[in-house]
Design an enzyme around this catalytic site. Structure first.
Site, PDB file in Angstrom:
ATOM      1  N   ILE B  70       0.856  -1.194   0.000  1.00  0.00           N
ATOM      2  CA  ILE B  70       0.000   0.000   0.000  1.00  0.00           C
ATOM      3  C   ILE B  70       0.889   1.240   0.000  1.00  0.00           C
ATOM      4  CG2 ILE B  70      -1.870   1.215   1.217  1.00  0.00           C
ATOM      5  CD1 ILE B  70      -2.646  -1.652   0.300  1.00  0.00           C
ATOM      6  N   CYS B 128       7.630  -1.002   8.117  1.00  0.00           N
ATOM      7  CA  CYS B 128       6.888  -1.175   6.882  1.00  0.00           C
ATOM      8  C   CYS B 128       7.865  -1.430   5.739  1.00  0.00           C
ATOM      9  CB  CYS B 128       6.043   0.050   6.548  1.00  0.00           C
ATOM     10  SG  CYS B 128       5.231  -0.134   4.958  1.00  0.00           S
TER      11      CYS B 128
END
Lengths: 260, 301
Positions: B70, B128
Site C-alpha cells: 500500500i 513497513c
C-alpha cells in the site's frame, strides 16, 4: 445505506453462456438491497485462497431473493466457482460499492455501454432505468459469443460490436456511436480501461456526464485496506490525497473525477 | 473469568486488537464488528502529512496469505485527529495510534500532535517494507532502532510500542535495543518481505515489485519470533501474524504475547475480531483458565 454483510448464499443454477463465461444465480437475502453497478465478493472453498473475488451483479430478482452474476474464469478461484452446482453453499460479502447513479440519468437518453466482462452489470441498470426508449445499449464483444444479447433486447435498443466482426459491426463500442450517428444525454459504462478512456474523452467532447465502473485488485472490499485505489483529479475527502477507494467510493465514478 | 490484560499501565478488557493497516480507523469494520468488544483498535499508520501511497496493483494473493504494498497511504495527522479519533472515542475500547514517518522529525511531529489527544498508546511503525525512505530503515539496524525509540520516548505523552520487523537476522537483538531505549512494549511481526511474479503476463504482481507477506502462511514465523522476543525482554509483547481463530490467538499468548492483533484475516471474515474475543473465552472455559494471564508465556523451556 444498507448494511453490508457476509452470509452464505446458495447456488440455484450455473451455466456456461460463452467460452469461459459463466452465469450463476444465487439465493441470497443480499438481493433485497442490491443496486445496479454494485458487486459481491465471493469466497472460494480453498483455505489457501484467502481473498474474495469481486464480481459484479448482473441481475436482481428481489421477490425471489436471487442475484445473477456473470463472470469470466480468470484463474483457479473463478474456475472453482464455475464448477458449483445447484445447492452449493457459497460465502458472499455484499452488497458492495456505490452502484450506478440512476437519478442523474432520469428522463434522459443514455448510452449504456458494456465491454467484454464489463457487459453484465449493464443489464440490471437497463432494467431499473425503466425507460426502454431512452436506453441505447452498446455491447462490445470479442466475437459472435454475444452473451446476454437476448436479455438486453428486452430493455432497450441494442447495438453490438465485435472485435472480429463476426456479429454486429466490426470494431468497438465507440465505432458504433460513430457509424450509427448516435447521440445521448449521458453515459453509463463498464469495461476495459482503453474503452473507458475513450468514453471519457468522448463525453468531455460532447459535454455530457459519463459514469464509469472501474476495477482493481482488491483485498478487503469494504474500504479499510486501501488496496484498490484509483487516481482522482481532485483531492478525495476521505483519503485527503488524490486517491479514491474503488470498492467503497466507487466502483462507479463520474469520468471527470478520475484520472485514468 | 478474567480476560483483561495490562500493557504499560493501560488495561485492555481482552487481549484482542486489530493489526495496523488492516482495519482503517475502525469505521469500515464497525458495520460488522461491535468495537466495544475489542481490547483495542490499532489504527492505520498516520504520518505528519498526507501520503498518497504506492501505485496499483497494491495487493496480490499468495497461498495462505497475501502480499501488500500500500505504501502507507494516509490522510495525515491533522485530518486523523479531527475525524478518526472522535469516531473511535465513541466506543469503549482502547485506541492505539500507529505512527509512521520518513525522518525522525516526521515521527516526532506526529507524536507531539498526539500528546494532548485522548489516545491510549502509540505504536511506532519502523517496519513497513513498502516505503523507500524512513520506516524500515529504522527497524533493521539495532542502533537506528535504539535512536528513534529514545527520541520518540522523549516526546511521547503516551506509552510507546515499537513495532518490529521480521526482516532481520536476529529479532532478539532488535527487541533488546528497543527495550534499552525505553520502549514500553513491542509488537511483532510486521509483514515479511516477499514477491510474486505473474507467469502468464511475465511481470511483477505488485507495482512496487516487492510487498509484505501476511496471513496464515506467516504464523509459525511470527510465533517463533514472539517467543524469542518474550524470552529476551521484560516489556510486554503484542503478537500478530496470520491469526485466523481463537486457537491461533491462544498460541501467541502461550508463546509469550500479552495481547494479539488480527490482520489479514479481517479481509476473509469481517466479523473475526469479535469471534476471536469470544473464542478465547470459550477456550478458557474449556480448560478452566480463571485468569488469562495464566496463559501468557505458559509454554517455555
Amino acid at each position: 445505506m444498507t448494511k453490508k454483510k457476509k452470509e452464505t448464499a446458495v447456488v440455484i443454477s450455473q451455466q456456461e453462456i460463452a467460452t469461459d463465461i459463466y452465469e450463476m444465480w444465487l439465493q441470497t437475502e443480499l438481493a433485497a438491497s442490491a443496486k445496479p453497478g454494485q458487486f459481491l465478493c465471493l469466497y472460494t472453498g480453498d483455505g489457501g485462497k484467502l481473498l474474495p473475488r469481486p464480481i459484479s451483479i448482473c441481475e436482481t430478482d428481489v421477490k425471489k431473493e436471487r442475484l445473477r452474476i456473470v463472470y469470466r474464469v480468470a484463474g483457479a478461484g473463478t474456475r472453482e466457482f464455475s464448477g458449483y452446482r445447484s445447492g452449493k453453499k457459497v460465502p458472499v460479502l455484499g452488497c458492495l460499492g456505490n452502484g450506478f447513479p440512476l437519478k442523474e440519468g432520469e428522463g434522459r437518453t443514455a448510452f449504456l455501454i458494456g465491454g467484454g466482462i464489463g457487459v453484465p452489470p449493464i443489464l440490471q441498470l437497463a432494467k431499473e432505468r425503466g425507460a426502454e426508449d431512452k436506453n441505447i445499449i452498446l455491447a462490445g464483444y470479442r466475437n459472435r459469443e454475444t452473451f446476454l444479447k437476448e436479455d438486453f433486447e428486452k430493455y432497450g435498443k441494442l447495438y453490438i460490436a465485435t472485435e472480429d466482426g463476426s456479429a454486429g459491426i466490426k470494431g468497438n463500442v465507440m465505432d458504433i456511436i460513430e457509424k450509427e450517428g448516435l447521440h445521448a444525454d449521458c453515459i453509463y459504462a463498464c469495461g476495459p480501461m482503453p474503452m473507458l478512456r475513450a468514453i471519457k474523452t468522448y463525453a468531455q467532447k460532447q459535454g455530457i456526464k459519463a459514469y464509469i465502473s472501474l476495477e482493481e485488485r482488491m483485498a478487503c472490499g469494504v474500504g479499510a485496506c486501501l488496496g484498490c485505489v484509483c487516481k482522482t483529479t481532485e483531492k478525495n475527502s476521505h483519503s485527503n490525497v488524490n486517491n479514491a477507494r474503488i470498492c467503497t467510493d466507487g466502483p462507479v465514478f463520474e469520468a471527470g473525477e478520475v484520472d485514468i | 473469568m478474567k480476560t483483561n490484560v495490562t500493557i504499560a499501565g493501560v488495561t485492555f478488557k481482552n487481549p484482542v486488537m486489530t493489526a495496523s493497516g488492516t482495519f482503517g480507523s475502525g469505521m469500515e469494520y464497525s458495520e460488522f464488528v461491535d468495537l466495544n468488544k475489542l481490547g483495542a483498535v490499532v489504527t492505520k499508520g498516520v504520518a505528519n502529512v498526507a501520503w498518497p501511497g504506492n501505485p496499483t496493483p497494491r495487493v496480490a494473493e499468495t497461498h495462505g496469505g497475501m502480499l501488500n504494498a500500500i505504501g502507507l497511504q494516509n490522510p495525515g495527522i491533522d485530518v486523523f485527529i479531527k475525524r478518526d479519533i472522535p469516531f473511535l472515542r465513541q466506543f469503549d475500547t482502547k485506541i492505539i495510534v500507529n505512527v509512521c514517518g520518513k525522518t525522525v522529525e516526521d515521527y516526532l511531529e506526529v507524536v507531539e500532535k498526539l500528546s494532548d489527544q485522548p489516545v491510549d498508546l502509540l505504536e511506532i511503525n519502523v517496519s513497513c517494507p513498502n516505503v523507500k525512505e524512513g520506516a524500515i530503515a529504522f527497524g533493521q539496524k539495532a542502533d537506528a532502532l535504539y535512536g528513534i525509540t529514545e527520541q520518540v520516548k522523549k516526546h511521547a505523552a503516551q506509552p510507546v510500542i515499537m513495532k518490529l520487523s521480521p526482516n532481520v537476522t536476529d529479532i532478539t537483538e532488535m527487541a533488546r535495543a528497543a527495550e534499552a531505549a525505553g520502549a514500553d512494549a513491542l509488537s511483532m511481526i510486521n509483514t515479511i518481505t516477499g514477491m510474486k511474479i505473474d507467469v502468464h503476463k511475465r511481470c511483477f504482481a505488485l507495482a512496487n515489485r516487492t510487498g509484505g507477506l501476511s496471513g496464515p502462511a506467516i504464523k509459525p514465523v511470527a510465533v517463533r519470533m514472539v517467543y524469542q522476543a518474550a524470552q529476551t525482554v521484560k516489556i510486554p509483547v503484542i503478537g500478530m501474524g496470520g491469526i485466523a481463530c481463537a486457537e491461533d490467538a491462544v498460541e501467541f499468548l502461550l508463546a509469550g504475547a500479552t495481547a494479539v492483533s488480527v490482520g489479514a484475516m479481517n479481509f476473509v471474515n469481517p466479523y473475526i475480531t469479535e469471534e476471536i474475543a469470544e473464542g478465547i473465552e470459550n477456550y478458557m472455559r474449556q480448560y478452566h483458565v480463571e485468569d488469562i494471564r495464566e496463559l501468557i508465556g505458559a509454554v517455555h523451556e
